[in-house]
Design a protein around this motif. Structure first.
Motif, PDB file in Angstrom:
ATOM      1  N   ARG A 140      75.080   3.705  -1.796  1.00 18.62           N
ATOM      2  CA  ARG A 140      74.197   4.638  -1.105  1.00 18.62           C
ATOM      3  C   ARG A 140      72.729   4.486  -1.493  1.00 18.62           C
ATOM      4  NH1 ARG A 140      75.568  10.647   0.654  1.00 18.62           N
ATOM      5  NH2 ARG A 140      73.497  11.413   1.213  1.00 18.62           N
ATOM      6  N   SER A 141      72.459   4.193  -2.740  1.00 20.27           N
ATOM      7  CA  SER A 141      71.079   4.159  -3.210  1.00 20.27           C
ATOM      8  C   SER A 141      70.370   2.840  -2.931  1.00 20.27           C
ATOM      9  CB  SER A 141      71.031   4.444  -4.715  1.00 20.27           C
ATOM     10  OG  SER A 141      71.683   3.414  -5.433  1.00 20.27           O
ATOM     11  N   TRP A 142      71.104   1.771  -2.553  1.00 19.60           N
ATOM     12  CA  TRP A 142      70.442   0.478  -2.467  1.00 19.60           C
ATOM     13  C   TRP A 142      70.857  -0.410  -1.295  1.00 19.60           C
ATOM     14  CZ3 TRP A 142      73.685  -3.807  -3.201  1.00 19.60           C
ATOM     15  CH2 TRP A 142      74.952  -3.516  -3.718  1.00 19.60           C
ATOM     16  N   MET A 143      71.893  -0.071  -0.558  1.00 20.52           N
ATOM     17  CA  MET A 143      72.276  -0.870   0.606  1.00 20.52           C
ATOM     18  C   MET A 143      72.923   0.037   1.650  1.00 20.52           C
ATOM     19  SD  MET A 143      71.891  -3.842   1.907  1.00 20.52           S
ATOM     20  CE  MET A 143      71.159  -4.613   0.467  1.00 20.52           C
ATOM     21  N   SER A 144      72.200   1.108   2.001  1.00 17.83           N
ATOM     22  CA  SER A 144      72.732   2.084   2.965  1.00 17.83           C
ATOM     23  C   SER A 144      72.419   1.621   4.377  1.00 17.83           C
ATOM     24  CB  SER A 144      72.140   3.470   2.701  1.00 17.83           C
ATOM     25  OG  SER A 144      70.720   3.410   2.694  1.00 17.83           O
ATOM     26  N   ILE A 145      73.241   0.691   4.879  1.00 18.15           N
ATOM     27  CA  ILE A 145      73.006   0.084   6.186  1.00 18.15           C
ATOM     28  C   ILE A 145      74.058   0.488   7.207  1.00 18.15           C
ATOM     29  CG2 ILE A 145      71.844  -1.906   5.149  1.00 18.15           C
ATOM     30  CD1 ILE A 145      74.440  -3.498   5.621  1.00 18.15           C
ATOM     31  N   VAL A 146      75.022   1.310   6.805  1.00 22.44           N
ATOM     32  CA  VAL A 146      76.112   1.722   7.698  1.00 22.44           C
ATOM     33  C   VAL A 146      76.077   3.232   7.856  1.00 22.44           C
ATOM     34  CG1 VAL A 146      78.610   1.699   8.099  1.00 22.44           C
ATOM     35  CG2 VAL A 146      77.522  -0.226   6.925  1.00 22.44           C
ATOM     36  N   SER A 147      76.172   3.698   9.093  1.00 22.92           N
ATOM     37  CA  SER A 147      76.247   5.133   9.350  1.00 22.92           C
ATOM     38  C   SER A 147      77.655   5.630   9.017  1.00 22.92           C
ATOM     39  CB  SER A 147      75.938   5.431  10.813  1.00 22.92           C
ATOM     40  OG  SER A 147      76.284   6.758  11.153  1.00 22.92           O
ATOM     41  N   PRO A 148      77.802   6.534   8.058  1.00 27.74           N
ATOM     42  CA  PRO A 148      79.143   7.012   7.700  1.00 27.74           C
ATOM     43  C   PRO A 148      79.866   7.647   8.882  1.00 27.74           C
ATOM     44  CG  PRO A 148      77.537   7.680   6.046  1.00 27.74           C
ATOM     45  CD  PRO A 148      76.765   7.138   7.198  1.00 27.74           C
ATOM     46  N   ARG A 149      79.171   8.446   9.649  1.00 27.81           N
ATOM     47  CA  ARG A 149      79.819   9.139  10.772  1.00 27.81           C
ATOM     48  C   ARG A 149      80.299   8.153  11.824  1.00 27.81           C
ATOM     49  NH1 ARG A 149      76.984  14.955  11.991  1.00 27.81           N
ATOM     50  NH2 ARG A 149      76.905  15.688   9.829  1.00 27.81           N
ATOM     51  N   ARG A 150      79.461   7.193  12.123  1.00 29.50           N
ATOM     52  CA  ARG A 150      79.837   6.216  13.138  1.00 29.50           C
ATOM     53  C   ARG A 150      81.024   5.374  12.675  1.00 29.50           C
ATOM     54  NH1 ARG A 150      75.706   1.990  16.141  1.00 29.50           N
ATOM     55  NH2 ARG A 150      77.275   0.647  17.078  1.00 29.50           N
ATOM     56  N   HIS A 151      80.989   4.943  11.428  1.00 32.39           N
ATOM     57  CA  HIS A 151      82.079   4.098  10.935  1.00 32.39           C
ATOM     58  C   HIS A 151      83.397   4.874  10.869  1.00 32.39           C
ATOM     59  CE1 HIS A 151      84.213   1.026   8.719  1.00 32.39           C
ATOM     60  NE2 HIS A 151      84.506   1.909   7.789  1.00 32.39           N
ATOM     61  N   LEU A 152      83.360   6.079  10.326  1.00 33.46           N
ATOM     62  CA  LEU A 152      84.597   6.862  10.221  1.00 33.46           C
ATOM     63  C   LEU A 152      85.148   7.196  11.593  1.00 33.46           C
ATOM     64  CD1 LEU A 152      83.695   9.227   7.247  1.00 33.46           C
ATOM     65  CD2 LEU A 152      85.325   7.327   7.248  1.00 33.46           C
ATOM     66  N   ALA A 153      84.285   7.447  12.559  1.00 35.79           N
ATOM     67  CA  ALA A 153      84.763   7.717  13.915  1.00 35.79           C
ATOM     68  C   ALA A 153      85.458   6.502  14.508  1.00 35.79           C
ATOM     69  CB  ALA A 153      83.592   8.141  14.803  1.00 35.79           C
ATOM     70  N   ALA A 154      85.003   5.308  14.105  1.00 31.67           N
ATOM     71  CA  ALA A 154      85.593   4.080  14.646  1.00 31.67           C
ATOM     72  C   ALA A 154      86.934   3.747  14.022  1.00 31.67           C
ATOM     73  CB  ALA A 154      84.618   2.912  14.444  1.00 31.67           C
ATOM     74  N   VAL A 155      87.111   4.048  12.739  1.00 31.68           N
ATOM     75  CA  VAL A 155      88.346   3.630  12.060  1.00 31.68           C
ATOM     76  C   VAL A 155      89.368   4.752  11.910  1.00 31.68           C
ATOM     77  CG1 VAL A 155      87.153   1.812  10.801  1.00 31.68           C
ATOM     78  CG2 VAL A 155      87.401   4.051   9.756  1.00 31.68           C
ATOM     79  N   LEU A 156      88.945   6.001  12.081  1.00 30.61           N
ATOM     80  CA  LEU A 156      89.863   7.120  11.846  1.00 30.61           C
ATOM     81  C   LEU A 156      90.257   7.869  13.114  1.00 30.61           C
ATOM     82  CD1 LEU A 156      88.298   8.688   8.611  1.00 30.61           C
ATOM     83  CD2 LEU A 156      90.118   6.987   8.789  1.00 30.61           C
ATOM     84  N   ASN A 157      89.721   7.461  14.247  1.00 26.59           N
ATOM     85  CA  ASN A 157      90.036   8.153  15.500  1.00 26.59           C
ATOM     86  C   ASN A 157      91.497   7.926  15.878  1.00 26.59           C
ATOM     87  OD1 ASN A 157      90.166   9.323  18.001  1.00 26.59           O
ATOM     88  ND2 ASN A 157      88.386   8.246  18.837  1.00 26.59           N
ATOM     89  N   PRO A 158      92.329   8.968  15.877  1.00 27.52           N
ATOM     90  CA  PRO A 158      93.752   8.775  16.189  1.00 27.52           C
ATOM     91  C   PRO A 158      94.010   8.510  17.669  1.00 27.52           C
ATOM     92  CG  PRO A 158      93.288  11.106  15.906  1.00 27.52           C
ATOM     93  CD  PRO A 158      92.023  10.373  15.562  1.00 27.52           C
ATOM     94  N   LEU A 159      93.005   8.713  18.503  1.00 29.42           N
ATOM     95  CA  LEU A 159      93.195   8.553  19.945  1.00 29.42           C
ATOM     96  C   LEU A 159      92.901   7.140  20.428  1.00 29.42           C
ATOM     97  CD1 LEU A 159      91.577  11.884  21.203  1.00 29.42           C
ATOM     98  CD2 LEU A 159      93.983  11.397  20.697  1.00 29.42           C
ATOM     99  N   SER A 160      92.376   6.297  19.555  1.00 24.63           N
ATOM    100  CA  SER A 160      92.088   4.923  19.965  1.00 24.63           C
ATOM    101  C   SER A 160      92.384   3.980  18.807  1.00 24.63           C
ATOM    102  CB  SER A 160      90.618   4.779  20.387  1.00 24.63           C
ATOM    103  OG  SER A 160      89.765   5.055  19.297  1.00 24.63           O
ATOM    104  N   ALA A 161      92.813   2.785  19.174  1.00 23.33           N
ATOM    105  CA  ALA A 161      93.128   1.782  18.158  1.00 23.33           C
ATOM    106  C   ALA A 161      91.844   1.248  17.534  1.00 23.33           C
ATOM    107  CB  ALA A 161      93.918   0.638  18.789  1.00 23.33           C
ATOM    108  N   THR A 162      91.913   0.904  16.260  1.00 20.50           N
ATOM    109  CA  THR A 162      90.763   0.334  15.568  1.00 20.50           C
ATOM    110  C   THR A 162      90.478  -1.063  16.107  1.00 20.50           C
ATOM    111  OG1 THR A 162      91.315   1.552  13.553  1.00 20.50           O
ATOM    112  CG2 THR A 162      89.828  -0.312  13.323  1.00 20.50           C
ATOM    113  N   ARG A 163      89.243  -1.305  16.503  1.00 23.60           N
ATOM    114  CA  ARG A 163      88.868  -2.614  17.013  1.00 23.60           C
ATOM    115  C   ARG A 163      88.600  -3.568  15.860  1.00 23.60           C
ATOM    116  NH1 ARG A 163      84.177  -3.059  19.854  1.00 23.60           N
ATOM    117  NH2 ARG A 163      84.979  -5.039  20.660  1.00 23.60           N
ATOM    118  N   ARG A 164      88.634  -4.838  16.173  1.00 21.21           N
ATOM    119  CA  ARG A 164      88.518  -5.873  15.144  1.00 21.21           C
ATOM    120  C   ARG A 164      87.179  -5.823  14.388  1.00 21.21           C
ATOM    121  NH1 ARG A 164      92.132 -10.421  16.011  1.00 21.21           N
ATOM    122  NH2 ARG A 164      90.464 -11.925  15.808  1.00 21.21           N
ATOM    123  N   PRO A 165      86.029  -5.614  15.067  1.00 21.55           N
ATOM    124  CA  PRO A 165      84.787  -5.505  14.289  1.00 21.55           C
ATOM    125  C   PRO A 165      84.818  -4.345  13.290  1.00 21.55           C
ATOM    126  CG  PRO A 165      84.275  -5.905  16.592  1.00 21.55           C
ATOM    127  CD  PRO A 165      85.743  -5.613  16.528  1.00 21.55           C
TER     128      PRO A 165
END
Length: 550
Positions: A140-165
């Motif tokens: 978090r303090s030195w390489m915060s390049i990923v949005s936590p909300r966006r990433h968690l929505a992509a991998v934890l959404n039970p209504l859609s399969a996780t895409r390869r990226p």
């Protein structure tokens, strides 16, 4: 328009699964890599060996080839064949981007399955949630390049399969979180890090596959940056240097080299319809590439950078808290020239220091060492510190002092802006020593900058603070998570500079600092194997200087 068969294929019938009846092959057969054949006449129960089911056209590279239906469409999860429609669309998007946009063309989504071995490493959604939380704590303090909300929505959404990226990015997060196993066998073969090595190789294979089967995608670039972070920390060279170069090319292809030129990321592909938080995430990813590109050149300033230097009017990332909370607005973005007067977040501070490191590298390249300098028997006392070098050193030192006002010495140990600022000062110092050709301790002492002495003293206090913390059982896991390879690098360069001053026979004060820095590198080695390589280099330099002193 998709053509549908009149009935289910033979494979779906045998498996008693619902067939989508797509021609020339259904999606289930595509995923399983099995032969897909449809009945050619009423009442047909089995595929006839003399009746040819229409083949599917796939492409390898730019060449389209017909694949008979009798050949599995996906012989292995490691090397999927790419449909010609995808390859053609991606080629047009790169070769004629204006035409691609004007014609409103799209790159088709392949919807390839996540290989079982990748899914096994990722685990279930709860495991991915835990890995994500650990990753953000460590970076978090030195390489915060990923949005936590966006990433968690992509991998934890039970209504859609996780895409390869998304899966690739999650796997790279896990790679960065793996602890360093102790290599106690003493043979130096690294057997204790088998898990890290095997996962790294798997990540590299999966990255190559995803990169070739997806359009330009921010998550793929984020994954590549994290791969570079792992390679730097584990001293995997020159792979780290090449990976950062590939990140730069990928980002330029996406148009990210223009994302800092105005507040709304003007000229960046896809930003016209992007939300502000999407623009901010792109900006942070590009700054991540700029930071790593310059970090790798600290070891050898003569190497060419893969990216252009940031300009004084370029935009910095917004405050870290607002990014993580997704509450940032365009007005929160500031340019580099304004940010010197603001109290700003740590990643923005690191970007700010990276701008100054760019100026340091430019200064060193613009004042090469004279070819006859080293023939002098004594240091050239007529060479004074150039004005641009003096000004840069003062600016870097001011940034460090500003951080000290806001933080205790402990927090300063984790402030990458201070560490990178020290690195810039030490780079300028070593270059100046080379220009005047120091031949003795007296020469080195006489040509040592006051800012360099401040760097030695501050880093020494940081080393003592961390050593005291280890002895009093402070939470070492947290310390190792925030003690980055930026700290390992600057401590290594400080040790090397002190050895130059000592010339093989250092004073008691210099020896004490060298020993403290050696302990700190050993401590950091439990998080970053790069530290162990630094220690080996320092041992070799110390031995050579001792021989010269005889």
């Amino acid at each position: 328009m998709t053509t549908l068969a009149t009935g289910s294929c033979f494979s779906c019938r045998r498996s008693k699964r619902r067939c989508d009846k797509r021609m020339p092959a259904c999606q289930l057969c595509l995923r399983k890599g099995s032969k897909c054949a449809y009945p050619q006449r009423r009442g047909q129960r089995f595929a006839s060996p003399i009746e040819n089911t229409p083949g599917i056209e796939w492409t390898i590279g730019a060449e389209s080839i017909p694949v008979p239906a009798s050949i599995p469409l996906r012989p292995s999860s490691q090397s999927p064949l790419i449909p010609s429609s995808f390859a053609r669309a991606t080629a047009i998007a790169f070769l004629a981007p204006s035409l691609f946009r004007e014609a409103s063309l799209d790159i088709p989504r392949l919807d390839l399955d996540i290989p079982p071995e990748i899914a096994a490493h990722l685990g279930d959604r709860q495991q991915m949630r835990e890995t994500t939380a650990e990753f953000f704590q460590l970076t978090r303090s030195w390489m915060s390049i990923v949005s936590p909300r966006r990433h968690l929505a992509a991998v934890l959404n039970p209504l859609s399969a996780t895409r390869r990226p998304s899966a690739l990015l999650a796997l790279c997060m896990k790679l960065c979180c793996l602890p360093v196993s102790r290599r106690d066998d003493g043979d130096g073969d690294g057997d204790g890090d088998t898990e890290r090595t095997s996962l790294y190789r798997l990540v590299k294979r999966f990255y190559a596959e995803v990169e070739s089967t997806e359009g330009l995608c921010l998550q793929v670039l984020q994954a590549a940056v994290l791969i570079a972070v792992f390679e730097i920390g584990d001293a995997i060279y020159p792979a780290a240097y090449l990976t950062v170069g590939a990140c730069a090319r990928y980002g330029i292809a996406m148009g990210l080299d223009k994302v800092n030129k105005d507040r709304m990321g003007g000229g960046t592909r896809g930003t016209d319809a992007a939300s502000w938080m999407d623009i901010e995430e792109r900006r942070r990813v590009w700054w991540g590439v700029l930071i790593l590109d310059r970090f790798l050149n600290i070891a050898d300033p003569t190497r060419s950078l893969a990216t252009e230097d940031p300009a004084f009017e370029d935009f910095l990332p917004v405050d870290d808290e607002k990014f993580y909370d997704a509450t940032a607005v365009p007005e929160d973005a500031n340019i580099i020239s304004q940010a010197f007067t603001y109290k700003i977040g740590q990643f923005r501070r690191l970007a700010q220091a990276t701008y100054l490191i760019s100026q340091v590298l430019v200064t060193i390249r613009s004042s090469p060492i004279a070819p006859n300098t080293h023939s002098h028997s004594h240091a050239n006392t007529s060479i004074s510190r150039p004005m641009d070098t003096a000004q840069l050193c003062r600016t870097l030192d001011v940034l460090v002092r500003a951080n000290e006002v806001e933080a205790t010495i402990g927090k300063l140990a984790f402030c990458c802006q201070s560490l990178v600022s020290f690195s810039g000062i030490l780079l300028l110092q070593e270059h100046h020593w080379s220009q005047v050709a120091v031949q003795s301790t007296e020469d080195a002492e006489r040509h040592t900058f006051s800012e360099t002495r401040n760097a030695f003293d501050t880093l020494y206090r940081i080393a003592l603070f961390l050593k005291q913390g280890s002895e009093t059982q402070l939470p070492l896991l947290l310390l190792r998570g925030q003690c980055t390879f930026f700290l390992a690098s600057v401590v290594y360069h400080a040790s090397s500079a002190l050895m130059t001053i000592g010339r093989g026979d250092p004073s008691a004060v210099v020896r004490e600092k060298i020993e403290a820095f050696g302990w700190l590198l050993g401590f950091l080695g439990e998080r970053w194997p790069l530290s162990g390589v630094y220690l080996s280099i320092l041992e070799a330099k110390e031995a050579l200087l001792a021989v010269e002193a005889m």
